[in-house]
Motif scaffolding. Sequence first.
Motif, PDB file in Angstrom:
ATOM      1  N   ALA A  77       0.834  -1.212   0.000  1.00  0.00           N
ATOM      2  CA  ALA A  77       0.000   0.000   0.000  1.00  0.00           C
ATOM      3  C   ALA A  77       0.865   1.257   0.000  1.00  0.00           C
ATOM      4  CB  ALA A  77      -0.944   0.001   1.199  1.00  0.00           C
ATOM      5  N   TYR A  78       1.970   1.233   0.729  1.00  0.00           N
ATOM      6  CA  TYR A  78       2.889   2.384   0.713  1.00  0.00           C
ATOM      7  C   TYR A  78       3.605   2.504  -0.630  1.00  0.00           C
ATOM      8  CZ  TYR A  78       2.571   3.881   5.574  1.00  0.00           C
ATOM      9  OH  TYR A  78       2.129   4.414   6.759  1.00  0.00           O
ATOM     10  N   ALA A  79       3.941   1.379  -1.244  1.00  0.00           N
ATOM     11  CA  ALA A  79       4.667   1.396  -2.515  1.00  0.00           C
ATOM     12  C   ALA A  79       3.772   1.773  -3.700  1.00  0.00           C
ATOM     13  CB  ALA A  79       5.293   0.026  -2.773  1.00  0.00           C
ATOM     14  N   ALA A  80       2.487   1.498  -3.597  1.00  0.00           N
ATOM     15  CA  ALA A  80       1.563   1.633  -4.735  1.00  0.00           C
ATOM     16  C   ALA A  80       1.694   2.950  -5.508  1.00  0.00           C
ATOM     17  CB  ALA A  80       0.128   1.403  -4.282  1.00  0.00           C
ATOM     18  N   PRO A  81       1.683   4.114  -4.848  1.00  0.00           N
ATOM     19  CA  PRO A  81       1.763   5.348  -5.638  1.00  0.00           C
ATOM     20  C   PRO A  81       3.137   5.597  -6.260  1.00  0.00           C
ATOM     21  CG  PRO A  81       1.675   5.859  -3.290  1.00  0.00           C
ATOM     22  CD  PRO A  81       1.469   4.377  -3.431  1.00  0.00           C
ATOM     23  N   LEU A  82       4.142   4.824  -5.873  1.00  0.00           N
ATOM     24  CA  LEU A  82       5.499   4.997  -6.390  1.00  0.00           C
ATOM     25  C   LEU A  82       5.823   4.037  -7.529  1.00  0.00           C
ATOM     26  CD1 LEU A  82       7.239   5.180  -2.887  1.00  0.00           C
ATOM     27  CD2 LEU A  82       6.462   7.096  -4.310  1.00  0.00           C
ATOM     28  N   LEU A  83       4.930   3.116  -7.817  1.00  0.00           N
ATOM     29  CA  LEU A  83       5.186   2.101  -8.839  1.00  0.00           C
ATOM     30  C   LEU A  83       4.980   2.662 -10.238  1.00  0.00           C
ATOM     31  CD1 LEU A  83       3.395  -0.865  -7.036  1.00  0.00           C
ATOM     32  CD2 LEU A  83       5.859  -0.440  -7.212  1.00  0.00           C
ATOM     33  N   PRO A  84       5.736   2.137 -11.209  1.00  0.00           N
ATOM     34  CA  PRO A  84       5.567   2.606 -12.593  1.00  0.00           C
ATOM     35  C   PRO A  84       4.115   2.450 -13.044  1.00  0.00           C
ATOM     36  CG  PRO A  84       7.477   1.147 -12.413  1.00  0.00           C
ATOM     37  CD  PRO A  84       6.756   1.095 -11.096  1.00  0.00           C
ATOM     38  N   ASN A  85       3.579   3.495 -13.615  1.00  0.00           N
ATOM     39  CA  ASN A  85       2.182   3.525 -14.029  1.00  0.00           C
ATOM     40  C   ASN A  85       1.864   2.374 -14.980  1.00  0.00           C
ATOM     41  OD1 ASN A  85      -0.415   4.495 -14.166  1.00  0.00           O
ATOM     42  ND2 ASN A  85       0.037   5.969 -15.779  1.00  0.00           N
ATOM     43  N   GLY A  86       0.871   1.565 -14.619  1.00  0.00           N
ATOM     44  CA  GLY A  86       0.403   0.482 -15.469  1.00  0.00           C
ATOM     45  C   GLY A  86       1.191  -0.808 -15.373  1.00  0.00           C
ATOM     46  N   LYS A  87       2.297  -0.820 -14.661  1.00  0.00           N
ATOM     47  CA  LYS A  87       3.139  -2.033 -14.582  1.00  0.00           C
ATOM     48  C   LYS A  87       2.485  -3.122 -13.729  1.00  0.00           C
ATOM     49  CE  LYS A  87       7.233  -4.059 -15.235  1.00  0.00           C
ATOM     50  NZ  LYS A  87       8.562  -3.652 -15.534  1.00  0.00           N
ATOM     51  N   VAL A  88       1.834  -2.714 -12.638  1.00  0.00           N
ATOM     52  CA  VAL A  88       1.162  -3.682 -11.773  1.00  0.00           C
ATOM     53  C   VAL A  88      -0.272  -3.850 -12.263  1.00  0.00           C
ATOM     54  CG1 VAL A  88       0.378  -4.183  -9.417  1.00  0.00           C
ATOM     55  CG2 VAL A  88       2.631  -3.153  -9.790  1.00  0.00           C
ATOM     56  N   ARG A  89      -0.624  -5.085 -12.575  1.00  0.00           N
ATOM     57  CA  ARG A  89      -1.968  -5.359 -13.081  1.00  0.00           C
ATOM     58  C   ARG A  89      -2.943  -5.703 -11.972  1.00  0.00           C
ATOM     59  NH1 ARG A  89      -1.622  -6.276 -18.658  1.00  0.00           N
ATOM     60  NH2 ARG A  89      -0.109  -4.729 -19.341  1.00  0.00           N
ATOM     61  N   GLY A  90      -2.405  -6.092 -10.797  1.00  0.00           N
ATOM     62  CA  GLY A  90      -3.282  -6.426  -9.693  1.00  0.00           C
ATOM     63  C   GLY A  90      -2.500  -6.833  -8.458  1.00  0.00           C
ATOM     64  N   ALA A  91      -3.205  -6.869  -7.328  1.00  0.00           N
ATOM     65  CA  ALA A  91      -2.599  -7.283  -6.066  1.00  0.00           C
ATOM     66  C   ALA A  91      -3.559  -8.188  -5.313  1.00  0.00           C
ATOM     67  CB  ALA A  91      -2.220  -6.078  -5.221  1.00  0.00           C
ATOM     68  N   PHE A  92      -3.042  -9.329  -4.876  1.00  0.00           N
ATOM     69  CA  PHE A  92      -3.777 -10.291  -4.073  1.00  0.00           C
ATOM     70  C   PHE A  92      -3.214 -10.154  -2.664  1.00  0.00           C
ATOM     71  CE2 PHE A  92      -4.726 -14.621  -2.533  1.00  0.00           C
ATOM     72  CZ  PHE A  92      -6.043 -14.765  -2.958  1.00  0.00           C
ATOM     73  N   LEU A  93      -4.003  -9.582  -1.769  1.00  0.00           N
ATOM     74  CA  LEU A  93      -3.539  -9.175  -0.446  1.00  0.00           C
ATOM     75  C   LEU A  93      -4.216 -10.027   0.623  1.00  0.00           C
ATOM     76  CD1 LEU A  93      -3.982  -5.371  -1.200  1.00  0.00           C
ATOM     77  CD2 LEU A  93      -1.882  -6.729  -1.441  1.00  0.00           C
ATOM     78  N   VAL A  94      -3.413 -10.540   1.567  1.00  0.00           N
ATOM     79  CA  VAL A  94      -3.938 -11.494   2.546  1.00  0.00           C
ATOM     80  C   VAL A  94      -3.501 -11.092   3.956  1.00  0.00           C
ATOM     81  CG1 VAL A  94      -3.997 -13.922   3.229  1.00  0.00           C
ATOM     82  CG2 VAL A  94      -3.818 -13.327   0.800  1.00  0.00           C
TER      83      VAL A  94
END
Length: 184
Positions: A77-94
Amino acid sequence: MKTSDCDILIVPGHDNSGEDHWQSRWERQLSTAQRIVQENWDAPDKDAWVARIVRDVAQAQKPVVLVGHSLGVVAIAYAAPLLPNGKVRGAFLVSLPDVERADTIPAIDRAFAPIPREPLPFPSVLVASRTDPHCDYAKAEDISYAWGSAIVDAGDAGHLNTQSGHGPWPEGLMRFAGFLKQLS
């Protein structure tokens, strides 16, 4: 999306995920899965953990799907806004830990507080247990709504780790396969 279409990055929590943990099993079972390795699993540093996630996502060759457990969920969640735009297609969080709670969370993990509440910039699922000793279901549900994540009620499942009997966790793997299918 098929597993062969993406790089699956496993993001464990505090103390890493042991050999029998479902994350370790998935890493061995899924050909495109690899663990994001933190320098210090025993004394997590929020900035270092976030930087490692950002670096590994940027270096991935294919679109990325993140698979986080426990403190790894908060780090994502902290990294999300810093990630390259569009590179992450989804997150499975547990098993989100409530790092804002002093009664069940070690002080070192509370350094990850507050839990970010900004919407995640990619589709996500948050799997939460009704009996997780580290986070009340209502808190997990509230955070999932803030993130724009679909909430999955795992029922009476503890912290969804080896100690709670979730080494293999076939139900989770089936749920993850369904999540990947939605990303197509």
